[in-house]
Design a protein around this motif. Sequence first.
Motif, PDB file in Angstrom:
ATOM      1  N   GLY A  72      -7.595  -2.766   1.098  1.00 42.17           N
ATOM      2  CA  GLY A  72      -8.699  -3.677   1.361  1.00 42.17           C
ATOM      3  C   GLY A  72      -8.240  -5.002   1.922  1.00 42.17           C
ATOM      4  O   GLY A  72      -8.851  -5.541   2.861  1.00 42.17           O
ATOM      5  N   GLY A  81     -11.402  -1.981  -5.852  1.00 45.89           N
ATOM      6  CA  GLY A  81     -10.040  -1.938  -6.380  1.00 45.89           C
ATOM      7  C   GLY A  81      -9.859  -2.843  -7.578  1.00 45.89           C
ATOM      8  O   GLY A  81      -9.238  -2.459  -8.577  1.00 45.89           O
ATOM      9  N   SER A 139      -3.359   0.355  -4.926  1.00 46.93           N
ATOM     10  CA  SER A 139      -3.219   0.640  -3.499  1.00 46.93           C
ATOM     11  C   SER A 139      -4.532   0.391  -2.769  1.00 46.93           C
ATOM     12  O   SER A 139      -4.534  -0.011  -1.602  1.00 46.93           O
ATOM     13  CB  SER A 139      -2.738   2.073  -3.276  1.00 46.93           C
ATOM     14  OG  SER A 139      -3.738   3.002  -3.619  1.00 46.93           O
ATOM     15  N   ARG A 140      -5.663   0.587  -3.437  1.00 46.97           N
ATOM     16  CA  ARG A 140      -6.961   0.292  -2.834  1.00 46.97           C
ATOM     17  C   ARG A 140      -7.105  -1.208  -2.562  1.00 46.97           C
ATOM     18  O   ARG A 140      -7.656  -1.621  -1.542  1.00 46.97           O
ATOM     19  CB  ARG A 140      -8.081   0.781  -3.746  1.00 46.97           C
ATOM     20  CG  ARG A 140      -9.457   0.659  -3.137  1.00 46.97           C
ATOM     21  CD  ARG A 140     -10.525   1.145  -4.087  1.00 46.97           C
ATOM     22  NE  ARG A 140     -10.336   2.516  -4.521  1.00 46.97           N
ATOM     23  CZ  ARG A 140     -10.881   3.566  -3.930  1.00 46.97           C
ATOM     24  NH1 ARG A 140     -11.652   3.395  -2.882  1.00 46.97           N
ATOM     25  NH2 ARG A 140     -10.676   4.771  -4.401  1.00 46.97           N
ATOM     26  N   ASN A 163      -3.398   3.988  -7.887  1.00 49.39           N
ATOM     27  CA  ASN A 163      -4.348   4.226  -6.806  1.00 49.39           C
ATOM     28  C   ASN A 163      -5.289   3.033  -6.645  1.00 49.39           C
ATOM     29  O   ASN A 163      -5.637   2.664  -5.521  1.00 49.39           O
ATOM     30  CB  ASN A 163      -5.141   5.506  -7.068  1.00 49.39           C
ATOM     31  CG  ASN A 163      -5.863   5.975  -5.845  1.00 49.39           C
ATOM     32  OD1 ASN A 163      -5.430   5.729  -4.727  1.00 49.39           O
ATOM     33  ND2 ASN A 163      -6.973   6.658  -6.050  1.00 49.39           N
ATOM     34  N   ALA A 164      -5.699   2.433  -7.761  1.00 45.46           N
ATOM     35  CA  ALA A 164      -6.548   1.248  -7.690  1.00 45.46           C
ATOM     36  C   ALA A 164      -5.790   0.077  -7.066  1.00 45.46           C
ATOM     37  O   ALA A 164      -6.356  -0.688  -6.266  1.00 45.46           O
ATOM     38  CB  ALA A 164      -7.043   0.879  -9.085  1.00 45.46           C
ATOM     39  N   LYS A 181       1.342   4.098  -3.041  1.00 48.95           N
ATOM     40  CA  LYS A 181       1.078   5.512  -2.774  1.00 48.95           C
ATOM     41  C   LYS A 181       2.293   6.369  -3.115  1.00 48.95           C
ATOM     42  O   LYS A 181       2.149   7.480  -3.620  1.00 48.95           O
ATOM     43  CB  LYS A 181       0.671   5.721  -1.306  1.00 48.95           C
ATOM     44  CG  LYS A 181      -0.740   5.274  -1.019  1.00 48.95           C
ATOM     45  CD  LYS A 181      -1.719   6.091  -1.843  1.00 48.95           C
ATOM     46  CE  LYS A 181      -3.137   5.785  -1.498  1.00 48.95           C
ATOM     47  NZ  LYS A 181      -4.102   6.562  -2.272  1.00 48.95           N
ATOM     48  N   GLN A 201     -13.557  -2.512  -0.370  1.00 44.52           N
ATOM     49  CA  GLN A 201     -12.347  -1.911  -0.939  1.00 44.52           C
ATOM     50  C   GLN A 201     -11.700  -2.843  -1.963  1.00 44.52           C
ATOM     51  O   GLN A 201     -11.255  -2.398  -3.030  1.00 44.52           O
ATOM     52  CB  GLN A 201     -11.340  -1.589   0.164  1.00 44.52           C
ATOM     53  CG  GLN A 201     -11.725  -0.439   1.038  1.00 44.52           C
ATOM     54  CD  GLN A 201     -11.590   0.880   0.323  1.00 44.52           C
ATOM     55  OE1 GLN A 201     -10.712   1.084  -0.496  1.00 44.52           O
ATOM     56  NE2 GLN A 201     -12.478   1.791   0.655  1.00 44.52           N
ATOM     57  N   TYR A 234       0.840  -1.196   0.000  1.00 44.25           N
ATOM     58  CA  TYR A 234       0.000   0.000   0.000  1.00 44.25           C
ATOM     59  C   TYR A 234       0.883   1.258   0.000  1.00 44.25           C
ATOM     60  O   TYR A 234       0.668   2.174  -0.790  1.00 44.25           O
ATOM     61  CB  TYR A 234      -0.923  -0.008   1.214  1.00 44.25           C
ATOM     62  CG  TYR A 234      -1.713   1.264   1.379  1.00 44.25           C
ATOM     63  CD1 TYR A 234      -2.789   1.544   0.553  1.00 44.25           C
ATOM     64  CD2 TYR A 234      -1.380   2.188   2.357  1.00 44.25           C
ATOM     65  CE1 TYR A 234      -3.515   2.710   0.694  1.00 44.25           C
ATOM     66  CE2 TYR A 234      -2.099   3.356   2.509  1.00 44.25           C
ATOM     67  CZ  TYR A 234      -3.166   3.616   1.671  1.00 44.25           C
ATOM     68  OH  TYR A 234      -3.872   4.782   1.817  1.00 44.25           O
TER      69      TYR A 234
END
Length: 98
Positions: A43, A80, A38-39, A35-36, A19, A76, A15
């Motif tokens: 999650g 993601g 990292s989501r 970003n997806a 980022k 999440q 994560y």
Amino acid sequence: MIIFPTIIALSLVLYIYYKVAILKTKDPLTQSYFNAKSRICLGSFVFFFAINQYLFYETQISLFIGIILLVLGGMQLNLGFKEVKHYRNEWKRLNPSS
């Protein structure tokens, strides 16, 4: 049960990695893709953290909190995966030669 803390630590590290990768890139599509990703990592962190906490404490309150965290982590993860699929297809559409 060493597997859950390992997954939790790995997902937290990934994560943070994604980022930081967002900050290093200038392309908005790549930023959205990272970003997806990292989501997904966030999650999985929340999801496995909830499972680990219930297995560690095994109380009724940890069960209720764990269920809430499982639902949030699952949401999440689901969002993601959908975003990663979308942005991967967009990148392939915009870059047909690669």
